[in-house]
Structures are given as C-alpha cells and as structure tokens.
Design a protein around this motif. Structure first.
Motif, mmCIF file in Angstrom:
data_model
loop_
_atom_site.group_PDB
_atom_site.id
_atom_site.type_symbol
_atom_site.label_atom_id
_atom_site.label_comp_id
_atom_site.label_asym_id
_atom_site.label_seq_id
_atom_site.Cartn_x
_atom_site.Cartn_y
_atom_site.Cartn_z
ATOM 1 N N PRO A 1 0.289 6.773 -2.941
ATOM 2 C CA PRO A 1 1.016 7.847 -2.247
ATOM 3 C C PRO A 1 0.232 8.456 -1.088
ATOM 4 C CG PRO A 1 1.165 8.114 -4.621
ATOM 5 C CD PRO A 1 0.201 7.007 -4.375
ATOM 6 N N GLU A 2 -1.084 8.553 -1.235
ATOM 7 C CA GLU A 2 -1.891 9.132 -0.152
ATOM 8 C C GLU A 2 -1.893 8.233 1.083
ATOM 9 O OE1 GLU A 2 -4.869 6.674 -2.561
ATOM 10 O OE2 GLU A 2 -3.100 7.896 -3.008
ATOM 11 N N PHE A 3 -1.706 6.928 0.889
ATOM 12 C CA PHE A 3 -1.628 6.013 2.022
ATOM 13 C C PHE A 3 -0.317 6.227 2.776
ATOM 14 C CE2 PHE A 3 -1.120 1.890 4.176
ATOM 15 C CZ PHE A 3 -2.352 1.792 4.793
ATOM 16 N N ALA A 4 0.757 6.436 2.043
ATOM 17 C CA ALA A 4 2.048 6.741 2.679
ATOM 18 C C ALA A 4 1.943 8.035 3.479
ATOM 19 C CB ALA A 4 3.155 6.838 1.629
ATOM 20 N N GLU A 5 1.270 9.036 2.927
ATOM 21 C CA GLU A 5 1.065 10.299 3.649
ATOM 22 C C GLU A 5 0.246 10.081 4.911
ATOM 23 O OE1 GLU A 5 -0.580 13.250 1.037
ATOM 24 O OE2 GLU A 5 1.163 13.205 -0.284
ATOM 25 N N PHE A 6 -0.795 9.262 4.803
ATOM 26 C CA PHE A 6 -1.622 8.923 5.967
ATOM 27 C C PHE A 6 -0.755 8.324 7.075
ATOM 28 C CE2 PHE A 6 -3.435 5.078 7.933
ATOM 29 C CZ PHE A 6 -4.316 5.670 8.826
ATOM 30 N N LEU A 7 0.128 7.396 6.708
ATOM 31 C CA LEU A 7 0.992 6.745 7.690
ATOM 32 C C LEU A 7 1.918 7.747 8.376
ATOM 33 C CD1 LEU A 7 1.906 3.562 5.647
ATOM 34 C CD2 LEU A 7 0.405 3.659 7.650
ATOM 35 N N ALA B 1 0.784 -1.241 0.000
ATOM 36 C CA ALA B 1 0.000 0.000 0.000
ATOM 37 C C ALA B 1 0.814 1.289 0.000
ATOM 38 C CB ALA B 1 -0.990 0.000 1.160
ATOM 39 N N PRO B 2 1.827 1.456 0.844
ATOM 40 C CA PRO B 2 2.553 2.733 0.839
ATOM 41 C C PRO B 2 3.227 3.039 -0.499
ATOM 42 C CG PRO B 2 3.079 1.489 2.818
ATOM 43 C CD PRO B 2 2.305 0.573 1.924
ATOM 44 N N GLY B 3 3.663 2.010 -1.198
ATOM 45 C CA GLY B 3 4.288 2.225 -2.499
ATOM 46 C C GLY B 3 3.291 2.400 -3.625
ATOM 47 N N ASP B 4 2.155 1.728 -3.503
ATOM 48 C CA ASP B 4 1.143 1.794 -4.565
ATOM 49 C C ASP B 4 0.261 3.029 -4.470
ATOM 50 O OD1 ASP B 4 2.086 -0.607 -5.466
ATOM 51 O OD2 ASP B 4 0.397 -1.809 -4.732
ATOM 52 N N ASP C 1 11.485 -0.444 -6.197
ATOM 53 C CA ASP C 1 11.059 0.389 -7.317
ATOM 54 C C ASP C 1 10.162 1.558 -6.921
ATOM 55 O OD1 ASP C 1 8.890 -1.220 -6.680
ATOM 56 O OD2 ASP C 1 8.287 -1.549 -8.759
ATOM 57 N N SER C 2 9.705 1.588 -5.670
ATOM 58 C CA SER C 2 8.822 2.682 -5.245
ATOM 59 C C SER C 2 9.476 3.653 -4.272
ATOM 60 C CB SER C 2 7.549 2.110 -4.614
ATOM 61 O OG SER C 2 7.854 1.435 -3.412
ATOM 62 N N VAL C 3 10.679 3.363 -3.801
ATOM 63 C CA VAL C 3 11.323 4.167 -2.752
ATOM 64 C C VAL C 3 11.470 5.632 -3.166
ATOM 65 C CG1 VAL C 3 13.449 4.516 -1.424
ATOM 66 C CG2 VAL C 3 12.518 2.218 -1.707
ATOM 67 N N ILE C 4 12.050 5.892 -4.316
ATOM 68 C CA ILE C 4 12.315 7.275 -4.730
ATOM 69 C C ILE C 4 11.022 8.063 -4.883
ATOM 70 C CG2 ILE C 4 13.258 8.721 -6.587
ATOM 71 C CD1 ILE C 4 15.430 6.547 -6.920
ATOM 72 N N GLY C 5 10.018 7.467 -5.510
ATOM 73 C CA GLY C 5 8.739 8.159 -5.687
ATOM 74 C C GLY C 5 8.063 8.493 -4.367
ATOM 75 N N VAL C 6 8.090 7.560 -3.429
ATOM 76 C CA VAL C 6 7.453 7.798 -2.125
ATOM 77 C C VAL C 6 8.218 8.878 -1.360
ATOM 78 C CG1 VAL C 6 6.911 6.775 0.116
ATOM 79 C CG2 VAL C 6 6.416 5.508 -1.983
ATOM 80 N N ILE C 7 9.547 8.821 -1.377
ATOM 81 C CA ILE C 7 10.338 9.851 -0.679
ATOM 82 C C ILE C 7 10.063 11.226 -1.273
ATOM 83 C CG2 ILE C 7 12.691 10.698 -0.285
ATOM 84 C CD1 ILE C 7 13.535 7.757 0.035
ATOM 85 N N LYS C 8 10.021 11.313 -2.592
ATOM 86 C CA LYS C 8 9.721 12.606 -3.235
ATOM 87 C C LYS C 8 8.352 13.102 -2.809
ATOM 88 C CE LYS C 8 12.511 12.335 -7.426
ATOM 89 N NZ LYS C 8 12.477 12.205 -8.910
ATOM 90 N N ARG C 9 7.366 12.233 -2.811
ATOM 91 C CA ARG C 9 6.000 12.631 -2.455
ATOM 92 C C ARG C 9 5.934 13.092 -0.994
ATOM 93 N NH1 ARG C 9 0.460 12.073 -4.534
ATOM 94 N NH2 ARG C 9 -0.777 12.656 -2.740
ATOM 95 N N LEU C 10 6.628 12.401 -0.105
ATOM 96 C CA LEU C 10 6.543 12.720 1.319
ATOM 97 C C LEU C 10 7.359 13.963 1.695
ATOM 98 C CD1 LEU C 10 6.722 9.147 2.872
ATOM 99 C CD2 LEU C 10 4.690 10.606 2.603
ATOM 100 N N THR C 11 8.311 14.334 0.864
ATOM 101 C CA THR C 11 9.139 15.499 1.188
ATOM 102 C C THR C 11 8.712 16.762 0.461
ATOM 103 O OG1 THR C 11 10.763 14.854 -0.488
ATOM 104 C CG2 THR C 11 11.152 14.123 1.785
ATOM 105 N N GLN C 12 7.623 16.697 -0.279
ATOM 106 C CA GLN C 12 7.116 17.890 -0.986
ATOM 107 C C GLN C 12 6.513 18.883 -0.009
ATOM 108 O OE1 GLN C 12 4.327 16.516 -3.933
ATOM 109 N NE2 GLN C 12 5.926 15.800 -5.301
#
Length: 190
Positions: free
Chosen positions: A160-166, A155-158, A179-190
């Motif tokens: 982005p809003e779930f990662a933000e929720f967490l 879920a956190p990789g698939d 394969d999802s690490v960079i995208g999630v880090i970018k999304r969470l650091t915006q």
C-alpha cells in the motif's frame, strides 16, 4: 534541395507508415528490418523506436551510416544518412502520448536481480530507493511534456505504501490485480 523538391519529398514521406531500416552488421554485411515510423521532422529526420538491447542499436553504435527505404505499389523513396540514438525521455515524450512502466522489469533491470530466481527472490523489491527514483524521474520528465504515465506490476497491490508513493509522484494510472483494487482504493482515499 529546392523548396518545391522539399515539399514533394515531405508529401511522399507522409504517405508511409513503415520503412526498412538498413544498418551494417559487425561482419560488414547489410542488415535490413522493417520499422514503424514513429515521427517525421520537417528537416527530413525520421524517428523509430526500438529496445536499447536491440542488435540494430549495437550496429548503429559501430557504424552510424544507414539507409532507409520506403515502398508502396505506386511510390518509393530511398534515403541514406547518419543515424543517432536518443534515450532522452523528455524528447521521446514529445512524440508519444503516454508511457507505461513495468515495475517488475524495471526493478529487475535496476537491481540486477531476477525475480524468478529462488536464490535471489528475497532481494527483489520494487520499493528500493533506486527504483523509486527512476519512477519519479520518468513521471516528472513525462509530465513536463504533458505526457501521461501509467504503471503495471504487483507492487501497488502488494504494498500500500508503494501505491501512495505513486500517487504522491502524480502517476496518471495504476494497473491492479482484481483482488487488490478495493483495498488499494480504500487506502488511497483515507
């Protein structure tokens, strides 16, 4: 028990990491299994951890009388008493330094939907409010006892809003597919 006897009892008990927990099965036969001792309390209570789906849980619910045996090459201890079951996350958090939430298994449990079922896979969604409520509750209860919580699952990789929720809930760690690490880090650091 005298103070000296209590001291000796606790000294012997401290030497053991494993025990045999003996319960009575449904047909009244004795059922013994090895268990890791999760914790010991001053009063002599022992803590074991097991799945709530375990047969030993059913046996304790039917008959809470148990025996616990501990043995090494030079010492042994045999105890009998009454077992009680706890699913109090705050109390359990006092005894563990962290929890790992498996979001796929949790979603499957709460929603009653098998994620591998071709017929039901469209209903499986970690973003369901009941799942999120359970995750938020675990994090809050664990943090109240200064215990860390991590999560693994897709879920956190698939989503982005779930990662933000967490992150908003204060999750301590998130396990991601490479394969999802960079995208999630970018999304969470915006």
């Amino acid at each position: 028990m005298t103070t000296d006897a209590q001291k000796q009892f606790h000294e012997i008990l401290a030497d053991f990491d494993n025990a045999m927990l003996v319960t009575r099965s449904h047909d009244q036969s004795l059922h013994a299994r090895p268990m890791v001792i999760a914790d010991r309390e001053q009063g002599g209570d022992l803590w074991f951890v097991t799945s709530s789906q375990s047969s030993k849980v059913d046996e304790i619910l039917d008959d809470s009388t148990v025996a616990v045996t501990l043995q090494s090459s030079s010492k042994f201890l045999s105890l009998s008493g009454t077992a009680s079951l706890s699913d109090d996350q705050a109390k359990i958090a006092e005894r563990f330094d962290g929890f790992s939430i498996g979001s796929n298994d949790l979603t499957q449990l709460i929603m009653g939907v098998d994620r591998d079922s071709a017929k039901l896979k469209d209903l499986f969604d970690e973003r369901n409010e009941a799942v999120k409520t359970a995750i938020r509750d675990v994090i809050e209860r664990a943090h109240a006892k200064d215990t860390k919580v991590g999560i693994c699952g897709q879920a956190p990789g698939d989503y982005p809003e779930f990662a933000e929720f967490l992150v908003d809930c204060g999750i301590d760690s998130i396990s991601l597919n490479p394969d999802s690490v960079i995208g999630v880090i970018k999304r969470l650091t915006q």
